[in-house]
Scaffold this active site. Sequence first.
Site, PDB file in Angstrom:
ATOM      1  N   CYS A  49       0.884  -1.164   0.000  1.00 42.65           N
ATOM      2  CA  CYS A  49       0.000   0.000   0.000  1.00 42.65           C
ATOM      3  C   CYS A  49       0.924   1.217   0.000  1.00 42.65           C
ATOM      4  O   CYS A  49       1.894   1.230  -0.756  1.00 42.65           O
ATOM      5  CB  CYS A  49      -0.989  -0.039   1.158  1.00 42.65           C
ATOM      6  N   THR A  50       0.645   2.224   0.812  1.00 43.20           N
ATOM      7  CA  THR A  50       1.545   3.378   0.843  1.00 43.20           C
ATOM      8  C   THR A  50       2.695   3.159   1.820  1.00 43.20           C
ATOM      9  O   THR A  50       3.863   3.256   1.452  1.00 43.20           O
ATOM     10  CB  THR A  50       0.772   4.661   1.189  1.00 43.20           C
TER      11      THR A  50
END
Length: 258
Positions: free
Chosen positions: A153-154
């Site tokens: 994800c981030t």
Amino acid sequence: MELAPLTPVSLPRSIALDGTTNFRDLGGYAGADGRTVRWRKLFRSDHLAGLSSADLQALQALGVARAVDFRGVQERASQGYAWPFLEQQVLGIEPTVVQRALALVQQGHRLTADETVGLMQDTYRSFVIDNADRFARLFRLLQDSDQPLVFHCTAGKDRTGWAAALILLALGVSREAVREDYLLTNQLYRRPAELAAKAAQSVPQDILDVLWRVQMPFLDSAFALAEQHAGSMDRYLAEVLGVDAAARQRLAQRYLEG
């Protein structure tokens, strides 16, 4: 002459790259039937947009050919990537709860650390039912091929952390080892300096410490909802994510040694 049993190879779990801080291997954990998770097949990470040319060479040397991106629309727009050797599959999950928390702070609401923990638990509970289809699709990708894959994800901590927990459980890894892997983020992940400085201008540090780290109550809230919904994690995997006994056998063949 009787041969001594082979000892599983131990490799570095964390892989140092210029453009990530939380890129690591899921290999080496003890799984089903005493078999260990294969090294250099399954990787978890923070986002891949900042990879250097040396990083890209390192990923190619590892054989990583597939990437699963759990980021939302704005996250991908601001930090997108397209690396020629890496087949990207987007399974986007919007970070709505974290966005709501930051919006509340910016509107003048004084969040407490305990309230922020509750918001993070809401985030994890949203993975269990509202976003179950994304994680079901991840498992289908894992069964389609055993080409080395990275999912991210981030920051590589929440959406990625839940995905890693599900994969390890499906491979028969103990809940204790799953927790150990989950908490490694707190040792590895480093906030980008520019982002940290900008956030610190408007968000109190105790709130940022909750949002940018992981805690067992986050993950446990997801386990609790899955078990409440399906009766057990095994039934959740089978009935909600489609990872039944046959699928787990296929996963074991691809990702467990022996």
